[in-house]
Design an enzyme around this catalytic site. Structure first.
Site, PDB file in Angstrom:
ATOM      1  N   TRP A  89      35.292 -26.256  51.395  1.00 21.22           N
ATOM      2  CA  TRP A  89      33.856 -26.288  51.099  1.00 21.22           C
ATOM      3  C   TRP A  89      33.607 -26.734  49.656  1.00 21.22           C
ATOM      4  O   TRP A  89      32.872 -27.697  49.397  1.00 21.22           O
ATOM      5  CB  TRP A  89      33.268 -24.903  51.372  1.00 21.22           C
TER       6      TRP A  89
ATOM      7  N   TYR B 165      29.819 -30.680  53.787  1.00 24.62           N
ATOM      8  CA  TYR B 165      30.335 -30.271  52.484  1.00 24.62           C
ATOM      9  C   TYR B 165      30.396 -31.483  51.555  1.00 24.62           C
ATOM     10  O   TYR B 165      31.294 -32.321  51.654  1.00 24.62           O
ATOM     11  CB  TYR B 165      31.730 -29.660  52.607  1.00 24.62           C
TER      12      TYR B 165
ATOM     13  N   GLN C 284      34.325 -18.845  64.409  1.00 25.43           N
ATOM     14  CA  GLN C 284      34.429 -18.730  62.957  1.00 25.43           C
ATOM     15  C   GLN C 284      33.232 -17.952  62.400  1.00 25.43           C
ATOM     16  O   GLN C 284      32.141 -18.488  62.276  1.00 25.43           O
ATOM     17  CB  GLN C 284      34.491 -20.124  62.309  1.00 25.43           C
TER      18      GLN C 284
ATOM     19  N   TYR D  98      35.732 -16.741  57.695  1.00 27.49           N
ATOM     20  CA  TYR D  98      35.545 -17.377  56.386  1.00 27.49           C
ATOM     21  C   TYR D  98      34.987 -16.379  55.383  1.00 27.49           C
ATOM     22  O   TYR D  98      34.489 -15.307  55.743  1.00 27.49           O
ATOM     23  CB  TYR D  98      34.687 -18.630  56.475  1.00 27.49           C
TER      24      TYR D  98
ATOM     25  N   LYS E 110      38.030 -11.154  39.553  1.00 26.00           N
ATOM     26  CA  LYS E 110      37.769 -11.989  38.381  1.00 26.00           C
ATOM     27  C   LYS E 110      36.277 -12.257  38.173  1.00 26.00           C
ATOM     28  O   LYS E 110      35.893 -12.930  37.207  1.00 26.00           O
ATOM     29  CB  LYS E 110      38.512 -13.313  38.513  1.00 26.00           C
TER      30      LYS E 110
ATOM     31  N   GLY F 198      39.027 -20.379  50.320  1.00 28.82           N
ATOM     32  CA  GLY F 198      38.674 -21.483  49.438  1.00 28.82           C
ATOM     33  C   GLY F 198      39.586 -21.546  48.226  1.00 28.82           C
ATOM     34  O   GLY F 198      39.906 -20.517  47.621  1.00 28.82           O
TER      35      GLY F 198
ATOM     36  N   ARG G 144      40.405 -24.157  44.683  1.00 28.25           N
ATOM     37  CA  ARG G 144      39.932 -25.297  43.902  1.00 28.25           C
ATOM     38  C   ARG G 144      40.975 -25.827  42.932  1.00 28.25           C
ATOM     39  O   ARG G 144      40.763 -26.839  42.271  1.00 28.25           O
ATOM     40  CB  ARG G 144      38.652 -24.921  43.144  1.00 28.25           C
TER      41      ARG G 144
END
Length: 312
Positions: free
Chosen positions: A21, A60, A177, A205, A216, A283, A285
């Protein structure tokens, strides 16, 4: 990594899959700026760690996430399973509209195959049941695409029990999902039991609550989020919910210390602990983020851990 069969399909997936995403970059529901090379490096690193599936969607980044996934897996001798979705169109002004008409679905899959640079999509899902009156038309179209060999298995995302029951009469649902985490447990009441009873795979998800349960996320970090990050105005990231959610993170951190893992990995392990859940979409990155979540597939939570977490 451990493999699990996805419901009544022949797919065997790792307990954690890569969610793409945020790799869409800047768009209406984006997570802020994202460098394409970081995304490609992350995908390739996650695959090297053993993850064998990627979940993406055309909307996305308005096609961008799928394009990045396609670039990252191009030329690989051992390609991951690719899961994508349908149900949204957009115009040149980037205005997004839901659409589940058969002709639109068939065009969407052609566009996705081209962006992903694959001949078949392993799991193709209706992203949202919107417009609700068109879901059966869309499902019939997806079943026809399966017969044509353009997709392997059929799935739904964000659907209700009643909607799933209606679609099952047309063609089998191989996977569902839903969002599922310690801050979103709505699917526990009806959807997860239904999937267990019908041997329908579940890939949940947001097991980390869109980053809120990672350990964090602080008030200061939320305040510093850019306006291009959808989470800044989300209810879970603001009071009155935020204080309670941060207490959940404290409990996760206690359990994490016991196993020498991160709070994020305990949050993932909690979602995977439900017997109906086959895998969790996580997810990532950056390669570092992948390293920080991978053990979530193997944290051996016991009854005392679950009791501590849920006591909050």
């Amino acid at each position: 990594m451990e493999l699990a069969r996805l419901g009544n399909s022949e797919l065997k997936i790792t307990r954690i899959g890569l969610g793409a995403w945020a790799m869409g970059g800047l768009w209406q529901w984006g997570w802020g700026a994202q460098q394409d090379q970081d995304s490609i490096d992350t995908i390739q690193h996650a695959l090297s760690l053993g993850i064998n599936w990627i979940d993406t969607a055309p909307v996305y980044g308005l096609g961008h996430s799928e394009e990045i996934v396609g670039k990252a897996i191009k030329g690989l001798s051992n390609k991951p399973l690719i899961f994508s979705k349908c149900g949204f169109n957009w115009d040149q002004q980037k205005n997004i509209q839901p659409c589940l008409k058969a002709a639109s679905i068939k065009q969407e899959v052609e566009n996705s195959l081209k962006r992903l640079q694959v001949e078949t999509i392993d799991l193709y899902q209706i992203h949202w049941p919107n417009p609700a009156e068109d879901i059966e038309e869309a499902w019939q179209a997806i079943a026809e695409l399966q017969q044509q060999g353009k997709i392997r298995y059929l799935g739904v995302s964000n659907h209700s029990l009643e909607q799933m029951e209606a679609l099952q009469k047309i063609a089998p649902i191989h996977a569902m999902q839903p969002p599922y985490s310690l801050i979103n447990r709505d699917c526990e009441e009806q959807l997860l039991p239904y999937c267990q009873q019908n041997n329908t795979g579940v890939i949940c998800y947001s097991p980390m609550g869109s980053g809120l349960l990672t350990g964090k996320m602080t008030r200061q970090r939320i305040a510093a989020m850019g306006d291009d990050d959808w989470r800044k105005n989300a209810d879970d990231f603001n009071e009155p919910k935020l204080s309670h959610n941060l207490k959940i993170v404290e409990a996760l951190s206690q359990v994490a210390a016991k196993y020498q893992v991160s709070a994020a990995e305990v949050a993932i392990a909690w979602s995977l602990n439900h017997p109906a859940v086959t895998g969790a979409i996580v997810g990532m990155r950056s390669p570092e983020q992948a390293d920080g979540v991978i053990r979530g597939a193997s944290v051996p939570l016991d009854t005392s851990d679950i009791a501590l977490i849920e006591s909050v």
